[in-house]
Design an enzyme around this catalytic site. Structure first.
Site, mmCIF file in Angstrom:
data_model
loop_
_atom_site.group_PDB
_atom_site.id
_atom_site.type_symbol
_atom_site.label_atom_id
_atom_site.label_comp_id
_atom_site.label_asym_id
_atom_site.label_seq_id
_atom_site.Cartn_x
_atom_site.Cartn_y
_atom_site.Cartn_z
ATOM 1 N N ASP A 1 106.707 22.095 -98.025
ATOM 2 C CA ASP A 1 106.855 20.673 -97.685
ATOM 3 C C ASP A 1 105.543 19.894 -97.812
ATOM 4 O O ASP A 1 104.457 20.473 -97.837
ATOM 5 C CB ASP A 1 107.306 20.521 -96.228
ATOM 6 C CG ASP A 1 108.742 20.969 -96.031
ATOM 7 O OD1 ASP A 1 109.308 21.583 -96.957
ATOM 8 O OD2 ASP A 1 109.291 20.713 -94.947
ATOM 9 N N ASP A 2 105.691 18.592 -97.815
ATOM 10 C CA ASP A 2 104.606 17.596 -97.642
ATOM 11 C C ASP A 2 103.748 17.347 -98.884
ATOM 12 O O ASP A 2 102.883 16.491 -98.866
ATOM 13 C CB ASP A 2 103.660 17.941 -96.477
ATOM 14 C CG ASP A 2 104.374 17.975 -95.135
ATOM 15 O OD1 ASP A 2 105.575 17.657 -95.107
ATOM 16 O OD2 ASP A 2 103.728 18.317 -94.134
ATOM 17 N N HIS B 1 111.337 14.886 -99.312
ATOM 18 C CA HIS B 1 110.907 15.026 -97.908
ATOM 19 C C HIS B 1 110.644 13.622 -97.346
ATOM 20 O O HIS B 1 109.773 13.445 -96.524
ATOM 21 C CB HIS B 1 109.661 15.911 -97.847
ATOM 22 C CG HIS B 1 109.312 16.403 -96.473
ATOM 23 N ND1 HIS B 1 110.262 16.765 -95.544
ATOM 24 C CD2 HIS B 1 108.121 16.589 -95.862
ATOM 25 C CE1 HIS B 1 109.647 17.161 -94.428
ATOM 26 N NE2 HIS B 1 108.348 17.047 -94.589
ATOM 27 N N HIS C 1 104.065 24.926 -96.082
ATOM 28 C CA HIS C 1 103.499 23.643 -96.517
ATOM 29 C C HIS C 1 102.435 23.885 -97.588
ATOM 30 O O HIS C 1 101.417 24.520 -97.302
ATOM 31 C CB HIS C 1 102.892 22.903 -95.323
ATOM 32 C CG HIS C 1 103.907 22.573 -94.270
ATOM 33 N ND1 HIS C 1 104.330 23.496 -93.341
ATOM 34 C CD2 HIS C 1 104.603 21.441 -94.027
ATOM 35 C CE1 HIS C 1 105.243 22.935 -92.562
ATOM 36 N NE2 HIS C 1 105.429 21.683 -92.960
ATOM 37 N N HIS D 1 107.012 10.508 -94.783
ATOM 38 C CA HIS D 1 107.037 11.391 -93.623
ATOM 39 C C HIS D 1 107.252 10.652 -92.298
ATOM 40 O O HIS D 1 106.690 11.016 -91.259
ATOM 41 C CB HIS D 1 105.748 12.228 -93.549
ATOM 42 C CG HIS D 1 105.978 13.607 -92.986
ATOM 43 N ND1 HIS D 1 106.013 13.845 -91.634
ATOM 44 C CD2 HIS D 1 106.185 14.802 -93.581
ATOM 45 C CE1 HIS D 1 106.222 15.142 -91.437
ATOM 46 N NE2 HIS D 1 106.343 15.744 -92.606
HETATM 47 NI NI NI Z 1 106.766 17.708 -93.266
#
Ligand code: NI
Length: 507
Positions: free
Chosen positions: A316-317, A367, A460, A371
């Protein structure tokens, strides 16, 4: 292209300046020109003596209008509310869904900003017991400013009359009808020319003796700025700003003409196409629908996760410009497909990394845009967040994702509804490596080992320690007999709006 953060209008002080507000709407057609060459030289315009108390009447340039007659699939969308005195009309092109959606959003945003601006005024009216101002109204309209088979441009203008004063907000939208891509204004002008734009607009304002803040001008023409960009009838560059954005409101909304000594050097290929569409419009052969290039199909996997012991690694991210390419190198070497849940802002910043990940057999999912905790967003903001993120991914890959992971795993009915609308299924996880917390490669490996058949493992790719852990995670799971798959391979067909936590556990 929509200006963010309009200023509230200083209602009281404007009464005295009404006369200038009225003048600015009907300014003389002669435009200020500032010569522009790709390598700018310092402009030495002498400061004119300001006349005491009376601002000089500004001379603003006008964007060139072209006749849209003959454009077969032209239509309009009207957002109208007689009670609130709102009437907004935007152009639509039948068959060009993304373009239409963008303009409908623009209309909604004008309405939202207007209602935000006028509500406090309406309340103060009640306080005094007397109506001290006229009823606020909002009108928005459009003109075509360029039409060709490869480039269509519209100029949009919304006018707010909250009480005694008037504010005009201008925007342009440029669109390539062949592939359905909206073209940001920044893409029309070469990087070199863009860095000199501030100087030239500043010089044009100074020439008229108008005060402005250089930092505000730089911001208005920066990456997050949203000037109206088009061309004048002579083919020079038109740069338009909103009322109050740069200069005092009684000057109206400035339109600056910048003389193009060499259009081909100043403008990008798309910029030159836009200029051509403005100077020599051609409505005849605008394609009825965009032809979106077929995205390369992710490699068909022969893995059957109802029989094999599958696991999906998810990251993620990202993408991170530093760590994601390193991770991709590792995954390529190990022949392990994973799923990246990318942020729209990051995908927009690093589209090449996103494209590389897809080319190398990984799945790309959303995602969200930046965020945000989706459960704290309202309907429109929520829809916009998911749409923005999808658009960023589409622009990198040519296709929109069908999976989304809500930040913090935070979801509710509204989020599911918005995800359904955006065509996104929600993907959670059952194994959290907590890599973001401990930043310890060993601990990441240890948590990942808790996976069982059908697990979705959360990591991540923005953390160096996670990239460091990746080869060991792969090695230890491989030893346990796991087959690595993407989330779509693991879960199979998904339903937009539904949440998924893992795949089938049978092996
Ligand atoms: Ni995240």
């Amino acid at each position: 292209m929509q200006s963010s953060g309009r200023r509230g209008l200083p209602v009281l002080l404007l009464l005295a300046l009404l006369v200038f507000a009225a003048c600015s709407g009907t300014s003389a057609p002669s435009a200020s020109k500032s010569p522009l060459s790709p390598t700018p030289t310092t402009t030495t315009t002498p400061e004119p003596e300001p006349e005491p108390d009376v601002p000089p009447a500004p001379r603003w340039a006008k964007i060139h209008q072209v006749d849209p007659a003959g454009l077969d699939h032209l239509d309009t969308y009207t957002l109208s509310d007689n009670k609130k005195r709102i009437h907004i009309v935007v152009p639509q092109l039948t068959g060009h869904d993304e373009f239409n959606e963008y303009l409908q959003n623009w209309a909604n945003q004008q309405e939202d900003s207007f209602l935000e601006n006028v509500d406090p005024i309406a309340d103060s009216e009640l306080d005094g017991g007397e109506a001290i101002i006229a009823t606020p109204s909002l009108t928005a309209t459009w003109v075509a400013t360029g039409i060709s088979p490869t480039m269509v441009g519209f100029y949009l203008e919304s006018t707010e009359s909250p009480g005694a004063s008037t504010a005009v907000y201008s925007d342009t939208v440029w669109y390539d009808p062949t592939d359905g891509e909206l073209i940001p204004w920044q893409n029309l002008i070469t990087d070199d020319a863009r860095s000199s734009l501030v100087e030239h607009v500043g010089a044009a304002l100074e020439e008229q003796g108008i005060e402005f803040d250089e930092d505000e001008l730089a911001a208005a023409l920066g990456d997050d700025g949203s000037p109206a960009i088009g061309f004048t009838k002579d083919g020079n560059l038109y740069v338009g700003f909103d009322s109050y954005e740069l200069i005092a409101g009684y000057y109206g909304n400035p339109g600056i003409e910048i003389e193009l000594e060499s259009a081909s050097e100043f403008l990008t290929e798309e910029g030159n196409e836009a200029r051509e569409a403005s100077l020599s419009p051609d409505t005849a052969d605008v394609p009825p629908t965009p032809v979106v290039p077929e995205p390369p199909e992710p490699e068909e996997s022969s893995v059957d996760c109802s029989k094999e012991k599958c696991v999906a690694l998810t990251f993620d991210d990202g993408p991170s410009s530093k760590n994601t390419p390193k991770l991709l190198d590792i995954l390529a070497k190990e022949q392990v497909p994973v799923t990246f849940f990318v942020l729209g802002t990051q995908a927009k910043a690093f589209p090449d990394i996103v494209a590389r990940a897809r080319e190398e057999g990984h799945e790309i999912a959303s995602h969200t845009w930046k965020h945000a905790n989706l459960t704290s967003l309202s309907g429109k903001a929520l829809n916009k967040d998911l749409a923005d993120s999808n658009r960023a991914i589409k622009s990198a890959l040519g296709s929109t994702p069908n999976l989304m992971r809500p930040p913090y795993g935070a979801t509710n009915k509204d989020v599911s509804k918005a995800a359904k609308k955006a065509g996104l299924a929600l993907v959670m996880w059952d194994i959290d490596t907590l890599d973001w917390q401990h930043r310890d490669a060993k601990k990441t490996v240890k948590h990942a080992k808790e996976a069982t058949a059908g697990s979705i493992i959360l990591m991540h790719d923005i953390h160096e320690t996670t990239v460091e852990a990746a080869p060991k995670v792969i090695k230890s799971l491989r030893k346990e007999g796991f087959t690595f798959v993407t989330v779509s391979q693991l879960i199979g067909e998904t339903e937009p709006g539904e949440s998924y936590f893992r795949g089938p556990s049978n092996k």
